[in-house]
Design a protein around this motif. Structure first.
Motif, PDB file in Angstrom:
ATOM      1  N   PHE A 326      12.491   0.213  -0.742  1.00 32.20           N
ATOM      2  CA  PHE A 326      12.434   0.615  -2.156  1.00 32.20           C
ATOM      3  C   PHE A 326      11.214  -0.006  -2.829  1.00 32.20           C
ATOM      4  O   PHE A 326      10.502   0.657  -3.587  1.00 32.20           O
ATOM      5  N   ALA A 327      10.946  -1.272  -2.536  1.00 35.82           N
ATOM      6  CA  ALA A 327       9.785  -1.948  -3.121  1.00 35.82           C
ATOM      7  C   ALA A 327       8.498  -1.220  -2.761  1.00 35.82           C
ATOM      8  O   ALA A 327       7.583  -1.110  -3.578  1.00 35.82           O
ATOM      9  N   ALA A 328       8.423  -0.715  -1.535  1.00 33.41           N
ATOM     10  CA  ALA A 328       7.215  -0.021  -1.090  1.00 33.41           C
ATOM     11  C   ALA A 328       7.070   1.347  -1.742  1.00 33.41           C
ATOM     12  O   ALA A 328       5.976   1.725  -2.164  1.00 33.41           O
ATOM     13  N   ASP A 329       8.164   2.083  -1.857  1.00 36.23           N
ATOM     14  CA  ASP A 329       8.083   3.487  -2.246  1.00 36.23           C
ATOM     15  C   ASP A 329       8.284   3.754  -3.731  1.00 36.23           C
ATOM     16  O   ASP A 329       7.930   4.824  -4.213  1.00 36.23           O
ATOM     17  N   THR A 333       4.938  -2.491  -9.448  1.00 33.47           N
ATOM     18  CA  THR A 333       4.675  -3.856  -9.000  1.00 33.47           C
ATOM     19  C   THR A 333       5.986  -4.574  -8.686  1.00 33.47           C
ATOM     20  O   THR A 333       6.922  -4.557  -9.484  1.00 33.47           O
ATOM     21  N   PHE A 334       6.042  -5.198  -7.512  1.00 28.20           N
ATOM     22  CA  PHE A 334       7.264  -5.835  -7.021  1.00 28.20           C
ATOM     23  C   PHE A 334       6.924  -7.261  -6.601  1.00 28.20           C
ATOM     24  O   PHE A 334       6.121  -7.468  -5.684  1.00 28.20           O
ATOM     25  N   LEU A 335       7.517  -8.255  -7.260  1.00 29.99           N
ATOM     26  CA  LEU A 335       7.302  -9.661  -6.941  1.00 29.99           C
ATOM     27  C   LEU A 335       8.554 -10.227  -6.265  1.00 29.99           C
ATOM     28  O   LEU A 335       9.669  -9.985  -6.740  1.00 29.99           O
ATOM     29  N   HIS A 336       8.375 -11.003  -5.191  1.00 31.43           N
ATOM     30  CA  HIS A 336       9.538 -11.511  -4.461  1.00 31.43           C
ATOM     31  C   HIS A 336       9.246 -12.890  -3.890  1.00 31.43           C
ATOM     32  O   HIS A 336       8.086 -13.298  -3.752  1.00 31.43           O
ATOM     33  N   THR A 337      10.314 -13.604  -3.539  1.00 34.14           N
ATOM     34  CA  THR A 337      10.192 -14.887  -2.832  1.00 34.14           C
ATOM     35  C   THR A 337      10.800 -14.782  -1.437  1.00 34.14           C
ATOM     36  O   THR A 337      11.393 -15.729  -0.929  1.00 34.14           O
ATOM     37  N   ASP A 345       2.921  -9.534   6.751  1.00 36.83           N
ATOM     38  CA  ASP A 345       2.214  -8.722   7.743  1.00 36.83           C
ATOM     39  C   ASP A 345       2.278  -7.235   7.376  1.00 36.83           C
ATOM     40  O   ASP A 345       1.293  -6.500   7.574  1.00 36.83           O
ATOM     41  N   ALA A 346       3.416  -6.788   6.858  1.00 36.13           N
ATOM     42  CA  ALA A 346       3.548  -5.379   6.478  1.00 36.13           C
ATOM     43  C   ALA A 346       2.559  -5.014   5.373  1.00 36.13           C
ATOM     44  O   ALA A 346       1.921  -3.952   5.415  1.00 36.13           O
ATOM     45  N   VAL A 347       2.413  -5.892   4.386  1.00 33.24           N
ATOM     46  CA  VAL A 347       1.475  -5.633   3.294  1.00 33.24           C
ATOM     47  C   VAL A 347       0.041  -5.639   3.812  1.00 33.24           C
ATOM     48  O   VAL A 347      -0.773  -4.788   3.453  1.00 33.24           O
ATOM     49  N   ARG A 348      -0.262  -6.601   4.663  1.00 33.95           N
ATOM     50  CA  ARG A 348      -1.624  -6.697   5.215  1.00 33.95           C
ATOM     51  C   ARG A 348      -1.961  -5.496   6.085  1.00 33.95           C
ATOM     52  O   ARG A 348      -3.067  -4.938   6.000  1.00 33.95           O
ATOM     53  N   HIS A 352      -1.849   0.690   2.055  1.00 36.71           N
ATOM     54  CA  HIS A 352      -1.674   2.018   1.460  1.00 36.71           C
ATOM     55  C   HIS A 352      -0.251   2.181   0.932  1.00 36.71           C
ATOM     56  O   HIS A 352      -0.031   2.746  -0.134  1.00 36.71           O
ATOM     57  N   ARG A 353       0.720   1.651   1.691  1.00 32.67           N
ATOM     58  CA  ARG A 353       2.120   1.790   1.293  1.00 32.67           C
ATOM     59  C   ARG A 353       2.633   0.588   0.504  1.00 32.67           C
ATOM     60  O   ARG A 353       3.397   0.745  -0.441  1.00 32.67           O
ATOM     61  N   TYR A 354       2.207  -0.620   0.901  1.00 31.15           N
ATOM     62  CA  TYR A 354       2.807  -1.837   0.349  1.00 31.15           C
ATOM     63  C   TYR A 354       1.921  -2.544  -0.680  1.00 31.15           C
ATOM     64  O   TYR A 354       2.139  -3.713  -0.976  1.00 31.15           O
ATOM     65  N   GLY A 355       0.934  -1.839  -1.212  1.00 26.61           N
ATOM     66  CA  GLY A 355      -0.005  -2.482  -2.121  1.00 26.61           C
ATOM     67  C   GLY A 355       0.594  -3.020  -3.399  1.00 26.61           C
ATOM     68  O   GLY A 355      -0.014  -3.851  -4.076  1.00 26.61           O
TER      69      GLY A 355
END
Length: 607
Positions: A326-329, A333-337, A345-348, A352-355
């Motif tokens: 859900f955060a990706a799609d 802006t989604f902030l998490h701990t 690694d997914a964001v890196r 395109h999806r996890y920016g």
């Protein structure tokens, strides 16, 4: 992204579409997401992605020789050539772009923003102009665009079918008209003011370094189909920022309460100053059990229905794959701990999806480093091969015994006598602890996310070995832990995001205690407070509701909060920890180690 610039004579009308991009061989979808976001107007906020089916007035894209066309009458200003640039934009991997568009003598500002990478939806806004902008002629726009492409006067003359002398005269006139001294200055001005127009005469063959020209390059080769649907405009504009907070429940409810109350305190403080410091905040809190799929679906559906502009959370996305998806799609802006390195690694690996996803704490590798630093300083390090036992939760970012752990422990002169992984609940606690204590370890490490289970493990250790030194990962940060354990000895513990005992930390502690009648824990309450304050700062400074504008501000700025400094400079958009990730204490969060005893808690100078 910047707003459409008022450099030309605008018609005052803006047309907006959500364009679905798909391979030409795939059947065009019958449903497409529609975002009710009305551009970058500060009186409007981003809307919820919804689905609408085709109506008699909608348009279906079809592939024609690798380009995109529209069947039936196109909406005003939207034809096959412009849709081809939308498909090229999607192929380029950009998140946003803005350019001039000229087709058959009609001019317009065009703005593109990636709405959803997974659903391949691009937001397109078109604002018609009565002619070329900035007092320039159509030929001058062509020349400045080709100068920005890096072409010489000879190459420009060949493309435009005119003499080199004529081009030289026109370039000199442009330099004088726009107050520039060189072609590089002219090129920079074209980029800064969005004066590069598409289609560019002669096209673009190679990568240029200018995003608009890369759109042109990709549009020449794309085989995708772009299907537009008019975007509905929000009927009720608002000037407040609506922030959603995900508070974990179920087995993690104690932390969820800390998260919710820390965020609520930030909202209260912001709104008390709303007349002087930007927009007021509306707060939407959802409590979800991350282990219950129905609870997760209901919670995220409520956030979507509430049309929140951004989301704060603790570690729900580490426990529930549905929350991370859900955060990706969702596109906000989604902030998490969530400390799992796999999230970073997914964001890196897929920006395109996890920016839109930002980790507001260091990752769990800092837990291991902090433990090793403690072992080096432990008195037992002076004797022959001190012993270490580990009891850890299997998964959820709590396991520290990865493939490197054994060798790293040996490097500091210790040996592991046992390493046991357990679930969220442990049925035979005494039997488990007796096994961990069998070889008389000098330190027992407990890494568990559930407060009740962590306290049960600690109490069992105390029953069987009253003087045993225990080292916990994170969980003593929750106030309920100290109330549940028997203080026969002392407990050492560390956290990658924790509240220091400095003026900011003490001020937050006092304010929280006054607001809720109890002191905050050491981690999530202040982390949630920082997340909301940081988001509000981004919305206020940018003056925009657009997620990519807020994301850009977060990436480019450092924010000093209660738990330390937040800087998302890495490709994985995670905060660095001091001293294990970085030696720069001013641009990181301290990885803190505490001593918990009957006298309370104190920070230890470890590492």
């Amino acid at each position: 992204m910047r707003t459409l610039q008022p450099l030309g004579t605008e018609t005052g009308i803006e047309h907006s579409w959500d364009v679905t991009v798909a391979p030409a061989t795939a059947p065009a979808p019958s449903d497409r997401p529609v975002d009710e976001h009305n551009a970058d107007d500060p009186g409007h906020a981003p809307g919820v992605q919804q689905h609408t089916t085709d109506t008699p007035g909608s348009h279906r894209g079809q592939s024609v020789e690798g380009r995109t066309s529209v069947a039936g009458p196109a909406p005003p200003g939207l034809g096959d050539a412009l849709l081809g640039r939308v498909a090229g934009f999607f192929d380029s991997g950009l998140r946003s772009a803005q350019f001039l568009w000229c087709e058959e003598g009609r001019w317009a500002w065009c703005r593109l923003e990636l709405r959803s990478a997974s659903q391949a939806v691009v937001a397109l806004d078109v604002r018609p102009l009565t002619g070329p902008p900035s007092g320039l002629t159509a030929r001058e726009i062509d020349i400045i665009s080709l100068v920005a492409l890096g072409l010489s006067n000879r190459e420009i003359s060949s493309r435009l079918g005119t003499s080199i002398r004529t081009v030289t005269t026109q370039v000199e006139r442009l330099l004088k008209k726009l107050g520039q001294d060189s072609r590089s200055g002219l090129s920079a001005l074209a980029v800064d003011r969005d004066l590069i127009r598409l289609p560019i005469p002669g096209g673009v063959e190679h990568r240029s370094g200018i995003r608009v020209l890369d759109i042109e390059r990709h549009s020449a080769t794309t085989t995708k189909v772009a299907t537009p649907a008019p975007r509905r405009v929000r009927p009720a504009p608002r000037d407040t920022v609506r922030i959603g907070t995900i508070a974990v429940g179920g087995a993690f409810a104690a932390d969820g309460l800390e998260t919710a109350q820390g965020a609520q305190l930030a909202v209260r403080d912001i709104n008390a100053l709303r007349g002087e410091y930007g927009r007021a905040v509306e707060h939407v809190v959802v409590h979800i059990d991350p282990l219950d799929e129905d609870s997760v679906r209901e919670g995220i559906a409520h956030l979507a229905e509430a049309d929140v502009d951004a989301i704060t959370s603790s570690y729900a996305s580490a426990i529930s794959p549905g929350v991370f998806a859900f955060a990706a799609d969702f596109g906000r802006t989604f902030l998490h701990t969530n400390t799992w390195t796999r999230s970073v690694d997914a964001v890196r690996d897929d920006p395109h999806r996890y920016g839109h996803v930002f980790q507001t704490c260091p990752s769990e590798t800092a837990y291991q480093s902090a433990l090793l630093a403690f072992l080096r300083s432990h008195p037992a390090s002076g004797k022959s091969t001190p012993r270490l036992a580990v009891v850890e939760l299997d998964g959820f970012g709590c396991a520290i015994t990865d493939e490197t752990f054994g060798s790293r422990v040996r490097d500091v002169g210790w040996t592991i006598t046992s390493a046991q992984r357990v679930g969220l609940r442990v049925d035979r606690v005494d039997e488990l602890i007796q096994g961990a204590l069998a070889d008389r370890p000098d330190v027992v490490v407990v890494s568990h996310l559930n407060v009740e289970t962590a306290a049960e493990l600690q109490n069992a250790i105390t029953r069987h070995s009253p003087d045993q030194l225990t080292y916990h990962i994170y969980t003593p940060s929750v106030p309920g832990f100290a109330r549940r354990i028997e203080h026969a000895g002392e407990v050492i513990w560390s956290t990658v995001t924790g509240r220091p005992d400095d003026p900011l930390g003490r001020r937050f502690t006092d304010a929280y205690a006054r607001a809720f009648g109890t002191p905050p824990g050491r981690s999530q309450a202040s982390a949630a407070y920082d997340q909301v304050r940081m988001l509000h700062s981004a919305f206020s400074v940018t003056g925009s509701f657009r997620p990519d504008a807020v994301d850009g501000y977060l990436r480019e700025s450092a924010y000093r909060g209660v738990n330390g400094t937040y800087l998302f400079a890495s490709p994985g958009q995670a905060v660095s920890g001091y001293p294990y990730d970085t030696g720069d204490q001013s641009l990181s969060q301290p990885t803190l180690t505490y001593r918990l005893s009957g006298r309370g808690q104190e920070i230890l100078p470890v590492g």
